[in-house]
Write a protein that holds these residues in place. Sequence first.
Motif, PDB file in Angstrom:
ATOM      1  N   VAL A 137      33.889  19.570  43.060  1.00 24.84           N
ATOM      2  CA  VAL A 137      33.627  20.523  44.146  1.00 24.84           C
ATOM      3  C   VAL A 137      32.558  19.964  45.079  1.00 24.84           C
ATOM      4  CG1 VAL A 137      32.630  22.780  44.692  1.00 24.84           C
ATOM      5  CG2 VAL A 137      34.347  22.582  42.887  1.00 24.84           C
ATOM      6  N   LEU A 138      31.484  19.472  44.507  1.00 19.88           N
ATOM      7  CA  LEU A 138      30.385  18.949  45.318  1.00 19.88           C
ATOM      8  C   LEU A 138      30.786  17.703  46.096  1.00 19.88           C
ATOM      9  CD1 LEU A 138      27.423  19.324  42.796  1.00 19.88           C
ATOM     10  CD2 LEU A 138      27.978  20.817  44.710  1.00 19.88           C
ATOM     11  N   GLN A 139      31.712  16.926  45.558  1.00 22.21           N
ATOM     12  CA  GLN A 139      32.140  15.685  46.211  1.00 22.21           C
ATOM     13  C   GLN A 139      33.284  15.904  47.195  1.00 22.21           C
ATOM     14  OE1 GLN A 139      33.012  13.074  42.916  1.00 22.21           O
ATOM     15  NE2 GLN A 139      30.856  12.532  42.591  1.00 22.21           N
ATOM     16  N   SER A 140      33.836  17.099  47.198  1.00 23.27           N
ATOM     17  CA  SER A 140      34.957  17.382  48.092  1.00 23.27           C
ATOM     18  C   SER A 140      34.524  17.283  49.562  1.00 23.27           C
ATOM     19  CB  SER A 140      35.513  18.785  47.812  1.00 23.27           C
ATOM     20  OG  SER A 140      36.486  19.132  48.770  1.00 23.27           O
ATOM     21  N   LYS A 141      35.381  16.682  50.363  1.00 21.92           N
ATOM     22  CA  LYS A 141      35.071  16.518  51.785  1.00 21.92           C
ATOM     23  C   LYS A 141      35.701  17.623  52.639  1.00 21.92           C
ATOM     24  CE  LYS A 141      34.636  11.501  51.407  1.00 21.92           C
ATOM     25  NZ  LYS A 141      35.115  10.173  51.879  1.00 21.92           N
ATOM     26  N   ASP A 142      36.455  18.492  51.992  1.00 20.33           N
ATOM     27  CA  ASP A 142      37.119  19.579  52.715  1.00 20.33           C
ATOM     28  C   ASP A 142      36.188  20.784  52.803  1.00 20.33           C
ATOM     29  OD1 ASP A 142      38.855  21.269  53.925  1.00 20.33           O
ATOM     30  OD2 ASP A 142      40.283  21.406  52.264  1.00 20.33           O
ATOM     31  N   GLU A 143      35.245  20.729  53.721  1.00 23.60           N
ATOM     32  CA  GLU A 143      34.249  21.799  53.862  1.00 23.60           C
ATOM     33  C   GLU A 143      34.885  23.122  54.267  1.00 23.60           C
ATOM     34  OE1 GLU A 143      31.073  21.782  53.208  1.00 23.60           O
ATOM     35  OE2 GLU A 143      30.876  19.659  52.689  1.00 23.60           O
ATOM     36  N   ALA A 144      36.016  23.056  54.961  1.00 23.60           N
ATOM     37  CA  ALA A 144      36.661  24.283  55.450  1.00 23.60           C
ATOM     38  C   ALA A 144      37.189  25.144  54.314  1.00 23.60           C
ATOM     39  CB  ALA A 144      37.803  23.923  56.404  1.00 23.60           C
ATOM     40  N   LYS A 145      37.364  24.544  53.138  1.00 23.08           N
ATOM     41  CA  LYS A 145      37.916  25.263  51.993  1.00 23.08           C
ATOM     42  C   LYS A 145      36.902  26.232  51.414  1.00 23.08           C
ATOM     43  CE  LYS A 145      40.273  24.352  47.609  1.00 23.08           C
ATOM     44  NZ  LYS A 145      40.723  23.303  46.675  1.00 23.08           N
ATOM     45  N   TRP A 146      35.626  26.027  51.733  1.00 24.55           N
ATOM     46  CA  TRP A 146      34.571  26.837  51.128  1.00 24.55           C
ATOM     47  C   TRP A 146      33.915  27.729  52.180  1.00 24.55           C
ATOM     48  CZ3 TRP A 146      35.337  25.617  46.243  1.00 24.55           C
ATOM     49  CH2 TRP A 146      35.851  24.347  45.956  1.00 24.55           C
ATOM     50  N   ASP A 147      33.278  28.778  51.691  1.00 25.32           N
ATOM     51  CA  ASP A 147      32.575  29.679  52.598  1.00 25.32           C
ATOM     52  C   ASP A 147      31.419  28.944  53.267  1.00 25.32           C
ATOM     53  OD1 ASP A 147      34.296  31.573  51.788  1.00 25.32           O
ATOM     54  OD2 ASP A 147      32.855  32.712  50.568  1.00 25.32           O
ATOM     55  N   LYS A 148      31.186  29.277  54.500  1.00 23.76           N
ATOM     56  CA  LYS A 148      30.086  28.654  55.238  1.00 23.76           C
ATOM     57  C   LYS A 148      28.768  29.269  54.796  1.00 23.76           C
ATOM     58  CE  LYS A 148      28.612  27.510  59.928  1.00 23.76           C
ATOM     59  NZ  LYS A 148      28.906  27.661  61.376  1.00 23.76           N
ATOM     60  N   PRO A 149      27.807  28.465  54.376  1.00 19.85           N
ATOM     61  CA  PRO A 149      26.527  29.012  53.895  1.00 19.85           C
ATOM     62  C   PRO A 149      25.701  29.592  55.035  1.00 19.85           C
ATOM     63  CG  PRO A 149      26.413  26.623  54.013  1.00 19.85           C
ATOM     64  CD  PRO A 149      27.845  26.990  54.296  1.00 19.85           C
ATOM     65  N   GLU A 150      24.911  30.613  54.724  1.00 20.16           N
ATOM     66  CA  GLU A 150      24.048  31.222  55.734  1.00 20.16           C
ATOM     67  C   GLU A 150      22.899  30.280  56.113  1.00 20.16           C
ATOM     68  OE1 GLU A 150      22.710  34.966  54.319  1.00 20.16           O
ATOM     69  OE2 GLU A 150      24.714  35.847  54.190  1.00 20.16           O
ATOM     70  N   ASP A 151      22.429  29.543  55.110  1.00 16.56           N
ATOM     71  CA  ASP A 151      21.322  28.614  55.346  1.00 16.56           C
ATOM     72  C   ASP A 151      21.780  27.215  54.916  1.00 16.56           C
ATOM     73  OD1 ASP A 151      19.035  27.104  55.447  1.00 16.56           O
ATOM     74  OD2 ASP A 151      17.735  28.636  54.559  1.00 16.56           O
ATOM     75  N   PRO A 152      22.283  26.394  55.841  1.00 16.29           N
ATOM     76  CA  PRO A 152      22.798  25.055  55.502  1.00 16.29           C
ATOM     77  C   PRO A 152      21.773  24.167  54.802  1.00 16.29           C
ATOM     78  CG  PRO A 152      23.454  25.671  57.723  1.00 16.29           C
ATOM     79  CD  PRO A 152      22.469  26.705  57.270  1.00 16.29           C
TER      80      PRO A 152
END
Length: 402
Positions: free
Chosen positions: A123-138
């Motif tokens: 999960v942490l190594q995945s490059k598909d950021e769109a698959k996950w919820d966008k964090p409030e504090d990047p």
Amino acid sequence: MVRLEELPEDGEKGTSFSAPTQTGATTEDAFVDDIYDRAVAQGGFTDKSFEEALSDLSKAPLFMTSLEDAGNEENVALEALKALQYEGTKSEAAQNFKEQGNECIQEKKWSDAKVFYTKGIAVLQSKDEAKWDKPEDPEEEQKKRLVLDEQLHVNRARVNLELKNYRSTILDCGTVLKINPSNVKAHYRSASALFALDKVYEALDVCYRGIKLDETNQPMRTLLERIQKRSRVKEEQDRKRRAEQERKKKENLMLITAIKARNIKLRGSHQKRPDMADAEIRLVPDPLSPESTLEFPTMFLYPMHNNSDFIKAFSEKDAIYQHLSIMLPLPWDSKGEYKVNTCECYMDTTSGGIMKVGKKVRLLEILSNDKVEVLDGLVRIHIVPQTLAAKWIDELKKKRGK
């Protein structure tokens, strides 16, 4: 592998609970009855029997006893439940996998724990950021990911160590130490894996680094004592091996010097060497003394009858007839053709020909002749009856001529 005292795991605190019991009923019965009573009170299935209600309940994803309960049709609820572990931000999903892995460790389900930790890392190594919820504090999300990456790898290293996947343990610990060079668990587990692979000096180095980080860490100190004990044994073995190598080197140098001093020619070939076990050219009695005598492995060949005899140690001071006197008569020589006085001896020459040698001449005199050589460390002498010598030489010339 001897059990190592393990350091406490991240989040590895056992939990316990006690279920209420009823007189005359088991804990499991009480639990099921409680579920049924609450469902009836809420109007979930008031018109159904207890068995029918329990059957319906077993089809709900959280209460399934096997995947067969889902039936042949796709169970949408089950798929939705599977998807829950991927909901949220990357750090939240990875945290979920880490917690599941920790639960498996508590139950010593090492293979299952490895699967969960590996999924968290993926999960942490995945490059598909769109698959996950966008964090409030990047920025905070990145900090959480880095911490989880370290924890997941160090936890998986623990699992790999238990499964005796030592090289994988070392790789996981290497990843951890790149993130956090002060991680004591990574030092401990890496040292343990290296020790299991008998890479003693590397294990010592890692263990010393770990002790510097936490001098009071008892598991690390216990491991260090075991590695140091093995190190002492290994150092003594290495010392003996080096001494043996040095002795062998000196012996080979003395042997080469003795052969050159006697003007004996040696040559190797690509031909398959006869099986001579441990027989070899050597100096006796002392391989380190220039005054010792050379001995040669020697083959007596009987070419007219496709037979042979092997002499393990033919001294340079011996003559051929001395060994022939022991060998003859030959057990397979039914005609009595092979006798010391009626046999002739020949050796191959460096030019590809054949040379007759005297039976009473010492081996050293024969070998120091510029015309002969020792091939592949083996002296070869052809023994031929006088009555068959002319025939053999004629056949040999024709054969070599071709």
